[in-house]
Scaffold this active site. Structure first.
Site, PDB file in Angstrom:
ATOM      1  N   LYS A 170      -6.703   6.757  10.811  1.00  0.00           N
ATOM      2  CA  LYS A 170      -8.124   6.814  11.156  1.00  0.00           C
ATOM      3  C   LYS A 170      -8.214   6.806  12.685  1.00  0.00           C
ATOM      4  CE  LYS A 170      -9.605   4.025   7.151  1.00  0.00           C
ATOM      5  NZ  LYS A 170     -10.244   2.756   6.733  1.00  0.00           N
ATOM      6  N   GLU A 230       4.308   3.646   6.346  1.00  0.00           N
ATOM      7  CA  GLU A 230       3.051   2.937   6.113  1.00  0.00           C
ATOM      8  C   GLU A 230       2.082   3.794   5.299  1.00  0.00           C
ATOM      9  OE1 GLU A 230       1.323   0.361   6.195  1.00  0.00           O
ATOM     10  OE2 GLU A 230       1.601  -0.885   7.965  1.00  0.00           O
ATOM     11  N   ASP A 231       1.160   3.159   4.636  1.00  0.00           N
ATOM     12  CA  ASP A 231       0.115   3.884   3.930  1.00  0.00           C
ATOM     13  C   ASP A 231      -0.959   4.379   4.896  1.00  0.00           C
ATOM     14  OD1 ASP A 231      -0.695   1.291   4.502  1.00  0.00           O
ATOM     15  OD2 ASP A 231      -1.592   0.905   2.542  1.00  0.00           O
ATOM     16  N   PHE A 234     -13.635   3.874   4.198  1.00  0.00           N
ATOM     17  CA  PHE A 234     -12.720   3.001   3.473  1.00  0.00           C
ATOM     18  C   PHE A 234     -12.214   3.783   2.258  1.00  0.00           C
ATOM     19  CE2 PHE A 234     -11.521  -0.167   0.351  1.00  0.00           C
ATOM     20  CZ  PHE A 234     -10.631  -0.903   1.117  1.00  0.00           C
ATOM     21  N   VAL A 235     -10.899   3.835   2.101  1.00  0.00           N
ATOM     22  CA  VAL A 235     -10.323   4.653   1.026  1.00  0.00           C
ATOM     23  C   VAL A 235      -9.474   3.835   0.043  1.00  0.00           C
ATOM     24  CG1 VAL A 235     -10.325   6.789   2.393  1.00  0.00           C
ATOM     25  CG2 VAL A 235      -8.332   5.282   2.490  1.00  0.00           C
ATOM     26  N   ARG A 246      -4.951   1.031  -6.902  1.00  0.00           N
ATOM     27  CA  ARG A 246      -3.655   1.488  -6.372  1.00  0.00           C
ATOM     28  C   ARG A 246      -3.009   2.556  -7.252  1.00  0.00           C
ATOM     29  NH1 ARG A 246      -2.050  -1.965  -2.219  1.00  0.00           N
ATOM     30  NH2 ARG A 246      -2.519  -4.169  -2.461  1.00  0.00           N
ATOM     31  N   ASP A 285      -5.100   1.963  10.664  1.00  0.00           N
ATOM     32  CA  ASP A 285      -6.545   1.830  10.842  1.00  0.00           C
ATOM     33  C   ASP A 285      -6.795   1.394  12.294  1.00  0.00           C
ATOM     34  OD1 ASP A 285      -9.239   1.307  10.562  1.00  0.00           O
ATOM     35  OD2 ASP A 285      -9.032  -0.242   9.050  1.00  0.00           O
ATOM     36  N   GLY A 323       0.774  -1.247   0.000  1.00  0.00           N
ATOM     37  CA  GLY A 323       0.000   0.000   0.000  1.00  0.00           C
ATOM     38  C   GLY A 323       0.800   1.289   0.000  1.00  0.00           C
ATOM     39  N   ASP A 378      -5.612   0.002  -1.947  1.00  0.00           N
ATOM     40  CA  ASP A 378      -6.438  -0.808  -2.849  1.00  0.00           C
ATOM     41  C   ASP A 378      -7.763  -1.222  -2.242  1.00  0.00           C
ATOM     42  OD1 ASP A 378      -5.143  -2.717  -0.981  1.00  0.00           O
ATOM     43  OD2 ASP A 378      -6.208  -4.196  -2.207  1.00  0.00           O
TER      44      ASP A 378
HETATM   45  P1  IMP Z   1      -4.706  -1.991  10.654  1.00  0.00           P
HETATM   46  O1  IMP Z   1      -3.891  -3.204  10.995  1.00  0.00           O
HETATM   47  O2  IMP Z   1      -6.159  -2.193  11.020  1.00  0.00           O
HETATM   48  O3  IMP Z   1      -4.160  -0.707  11.239  1.00  0.00           O
HETATM   49  O4  IMP Z   1      -4.739  -1.858   9.097  1.00  0.00           O
HETATM   50  C1  IMP Z   1      -3.649  -1.534   8.424  1.00  0.00           C
HETATM   51  C2  IMP Z   1      -3.664  -2.048   7.002  1.00  0.00           C
HETATM   52  O5  IMP Z   1      -4.983  -2.301   6.514  1.00  0.00           O
HETATM   53  C3  IMP Z   1      -3.086  -0.993   6.131  1.00  0.00           C
HETATM   54  O6  IMP Z   1      -1.695  -1.116   6.004  1.00  0.00           O
HETATM   55  C4  IMP Z   1      -3.821  -1.186   4.818  1.00  0.00           C
HETATM   56  O7  IMP Z   1      -3.137  -2.117   4.029  1.00  0.00           O
HETATM   57  C5  IMP Z   1      -5.151  -1.756   5.229  1.00  0.00           C
HETATM   58  N1  IMP Z   1      -6.192  -0.701   5.264  1.00  0.00           N
HETATM   59  C6  IMP Z   1      -6.721  -0.104   6.352  1.00  0.00           C
HETATM   60  N2  IMP Z   1      -7.664   0.803   6.033  1.00  0.00           N
HETATM   61  C7  IMP Z   1      -7.718   0.796   4.679  1.00  0.00           C
HETATM   62  C8  IMP Z   1      -8.512   1.543   3.734  1.00  0.00           C
HETATM   63  O8  IMP Z   1      -9.349   2.406   4.056  1.00  0.00           O
HETATM   64  N3  IMP Z   1      -8.280   1.246   2.420  1.00  0.00           N
HETATM   65  C9  IMP Z   1      -7.379   0.319   2.004  1.00  0.00           C
HETATM   66  N4  IMP Z   1      -6.621  -0.396   2.859  1.00  0.00           N
HETATM   67  C10 IMP Z   1      -6.795  -0.164   4.186  1.00  0.00           C
HETATM   68 MG    MG Z   2      -0.605  -1.608   4.174  1.00  0.00          MG
END
Ligand code: IMP
Ligand code: MG
Length: 176
Positions: free
Chosen positions: A132, A100-101, A154-155, A167, A104, A45, A161
């Site tokens: 977020k 990181e992208d 969700f983005v 992407r 969440d 990402g 992606d």
């Molecule tokens: P986390 O472990 O819940 O913090 O999620 C992190 C990973 O989930 C990120 O590195 C993204 O790859 C994916 N992710 C979280 N939110 C989004 C979104 O809104 N769009 C796309 N990918 C997301």
């Molecule tokens: Mg990621």
């Protein structure tokens, strides 16, 4: 705009992203000026963010990559994290900045930080293009640089992606 089966609308345009990336780059040049940081890009990402950010860096630095997956194609974060590509360099005694992208729930960042800490880096910080805040389940002390705080939407786009699609988009879009 459609990506796979879902509808999306504009959220952050390319100009705003570029401006923010430049500002973060300037901050990193200042904060890491006396070190030789090792940037750890988290694929897939963040590939565009890493590429744009690294071009702003004017101090000696190294860059390497790791690949983690946590989403498995849906629009909800899962607790399962898959290690696809492990780090290939020794990080002991190094100043690490993870790129990181998006953060969440924070599960992926927490998992990676704890894993890297075991390898005894000198310092470890996290830079994420998106955050977020309302979704965060674990406090990430290492999160020092954030591009944009967004709502629990969700983005896609600029590396992010939905089912591996979207992407390549220059702007960031949110699910309608
Ligand atoms: P986390 O472990 O819940 O913090 O999620 C992190 C990973 O989930 C990120 O590195 C993204 O790859 C994916 N992710 C979280 N939110 C989004 C979104 O809104 N769009 C796309 N990918 C997301
Ligand atoms: Mg990621």
């Amino acid at each position: 705009m459609k990506v796979a089966d879902l509808d999306f609308e504009p959220l952050i345009n390319a100009e705003a992203i570029e401006k923010r990336v430049k500002a973060i780059g300037a901050q990193l040049n200042e904060d890491y000026k006396d070190t030789k940081p090792l940037f750890v890009g988290v694929l897939n990402g963040s590939f565009l963010f890493i590429a744009d950010l690294i071009k702003q860096i004017e101090i000696p630095c190294e860059i390497t990559f790791t690949k983690l997956a946590s989403y498995y194609g849906g629009t909800k974060s899962t607790l399962k994290i898959r290690d696809d590509i492990d780090l290939s360099v020794d990080i002991k005694g190094r100043d690490i900045l993870i790129i990181e992208d998006i953060v969440d729930t924070g599960n992926t960042a927490h998992y990676l930080i704890e894993k890297l800490k075991l390898k005894e880096p000198k310092s470890i910080k996290l830079c994420s293009l998106l955050l977020k805040p309302a979704s965060l389940k674990i406090k990430i002390e290492e999160l020092k640089y954030v591009g944009f705080e967004i709502a629990n939407d969700f983005v896609v786009g600029y590396g992010l992606d939905y089912q591996e699609m979207g992407r390549h988009l220059k702007d960031i879009y949110k699910k309608v």
